[in-house]
Design an enzyme around this catalytic site. Structure first.
Site, PDB file in Angstrom:
ATOM      1  N   SER A 143       0.800  -1.227   0.000  1.00  0.00           N
ATOM      2  CA  SER A 143       0.000   0.000   0.000  1.00  0.00           C
ATOM      3  C   SER A 143       0.831   1.274   0.000  1.00  0.00           C
ATOM      4  O   SER A 143       0.337   2.337  -0.381  1.00  0.00           O
ATOM      5  CB  SER A 143      -0.947   0.014   1.203  1.00  0.00           C
ATOM      6  OG  SER A 143      -0.227  -0.132   2.416  1.00  0.00           O
ATOM      7  N   ASP A 198      -2.824   8.564   7.537  1.00  0.00           N
ATOM      8  CA  ASP A 198      -3.714   7.674   8.286  1.00  0.00           C
ATOM      9  C   ASP A 198      -2.876   6.779   9.193  1.00  0.00           C
ATOM     10  O   ASP A 198      -1.692   7.055   9.426  1.00  0.00           O
ATOM     11  CB  ASP A 198      -4.635   6.882   7.349  1.00  0.00           C
ATOM     12  CG  ASP A 198      -3.914   5.839   6.499  1.00  0.00           C
ATOM     13  OD1 ASP A 198      -2.729   5.548   6.764  1.00  0.00           O
ATOM     14  OD2 ASP A 198      -4.531   5.286   5.562  1.00  0.00           O
ATOM     15  N   HIS A 235       0.054   5.050   6.920  1.00  0.00           N
ATOM     16  CA  HIS A 235       0.537   5.600   5.646  1.00  0.00           C
ATOM     17  C   HIS A 235       0.902   7.075   5.801  1.00  0.00           C
ATOM     18  O   HIS A 235       0.114   7.869   6.332  1.00  0.00           O
ATOM     19  CB  HIS A 235      -0.525   5.434   4.558  1.00  0.00           C
ATOM     20  CG  HIS A 235      -0.966   4.019   4.382  1.00  0.00           C
ATOM     21  ND1 HIS A 235      -2.106   3.522   4.981  1.00  0.00           N
ATOM     22  CD2 HIS A 235      -0.399   2.992   3.702  1.00  0.00           C
ATOM     23  CE1 HIS A 235      -2.239   2.238   4.655  1.00  0.00           C
ATOM     24  NE2 HIS A 235      -1.213   1.899   3.899  1.00  0.00           N
TER      25      HIS A 235
END
Length: 359
Positions: A42, A324, A327
């Site tokens: 991610s 977040d 991340h």
């Protein structure tokens, strides 16, 4: 500049009624055109998971993801651009779209196969694991050979840079399944992860890859969702990251000795991120331990409209290291990309990515 050359070339060749793509690609190849191929999870996924047949959409396809730069969610787990987006820009390449995005692709520029949730070891229908990403890369190699011929395709693949950031999810999952594990068992698991990474790099090498750039494991236990409290990170996760980074460095050194023409770059994401978490003001941030978006302690969970409207959102994401719970935001991503591109030997060695590209 490369994209401008391509546009001008296309206009000229259209006037002459020639095969635009093939002719312009050949002109660019004569200038030793460089490509960027991205593998990862991610941290590097530009939205590939949007095109996987899943039971539910990723949180990154909802607001407020993407708002700082794109003004809409793109599937990137950030408020804006990711590290590979900046690396591509620095290398005079366009930002690479998700490999799975429908429509034409210019594989002489490279491709981004990264997938949120991707592991080195564990396959799943919900993401593209490393083995699946390698499968897609093989498809690209076949496409380049068909389009350019074997000799020119080999030149593209030899000159390209291969950027990796993967393994974090393996360690998050391992830690969740084995919360009180022993040090020997940790080392055994790390050996398995790095061994599979090594085999993957050998496959890339066999297919023509020579220039490998790795972002090592970050301070996994210090993300907003994983830290114990304001002053303490999860030491077991940090230990796994450190063991991985030592083993990865040794593996890459070994491959350089074993494989003719193989060169590599390691970015010390662990210490670069940790210093920004602990000393945010040193790097222009105000907050290092709490995320911009989310709920709960340190806003570590449930960022975005996927989970309703109960989440909290900071007024300026560029004041925060984290967007977040796991991340980094665009501001931190830009700083990380600059270090990967041309940072000092303290953070990037034995080559910078700029050097790998030949600049």
């Amino acid at each position: 500049m490369a994209s401008l050359i391509y546009v001008l070339c296309s206009l000229l060749i259209n006037i002459l009624n020639l095969d635009t793509v093939r002719y312009c690609n050949e002109i660019q190849l004569e200038k030793e055109h460089k490509a960027l191929f991205v593998f990862g999870d991610s941290l590097f996924d530009p939205g590939n998971n949007d095109y996987i047949n899943r039971s539910s959409r990723e949180a990154s396809t909802y607001r407020p993801y993407g708002e700082s730069f794109f003004k809409y969610p793109t599937g990137r787990f950030s408020d804006g651009r990711l590290v590979p987006d900046f690396i591509a820009t620095f290398a005079d390449l366009p930002m690479l779209p998700p490999y799975l995005q429908p429509g034409p692709h210019r594989f002489i520029d490279g491709a981004n196969f990264a997938s949120a949730g991707a592991c080195v070891l564990s396959p799943s229908k919900n993401y593209i694991d490393l083995r699946g990403q390698l499968g897609f890369f093989k498809n690209v190699v076949k496409s380049l050979r068909q389009e350019l011929g074997d000799i020119k395709a080999k030149s593209v693949l030899n000159n390209a840079v291969y950027l990796f950031s993967i393994s974090g999810v393996d360690y998050f999952n391992f830690h969740e399944d084995n919360p009180n594990t022993t040090e020997p068992y940790k080392k055994s698991f790390v050996k398995m992860v790095v061994g599979n990474l090594t085999n993957a790099l050998k496959e890339v090498y066999t297919l023509g890859g020579r220039k490998i750039a790795f972002q090592n494991a970050g301070p996994l236990g210090c993300t907003p969702v994983d830290r114990i409290d304001y002053n303490n990170c999860d030491q077991d996760l940090l230990s796994l990251a450190r063991l991985h980074n030592v083993a990865l460095s040794a593996a890459l050194e070994g491959l350089e000795k074993e494989l003719p023409g193989f060169i590599y770059s390691i970015f010390d994401y662990y210490h670069a991120a940790l210093d920004r978490i602990d000393n945010p003001s040193k790097y222009g941030f105000k907050v290092g331990k709490v995320a911009c978006c989310g709920v709960g302690p340190f806003r570590g969970s449930y960022c975005g409209e996927k989970y309703g409207d109960a989440f909290q959102l900071c007024s300026n994401p560029f004041e925060y290291v984290w967007f977040d719970g796991r991340h980094t935001g665009e501001g931190a991503n830009y700083q990380i990309a600059k270090l990967i591109w041309s940072g000092p030997p303290k953070f990037i060695w034995p080559y910078t990515v700029k050097q790998l590209f030949g600049y």
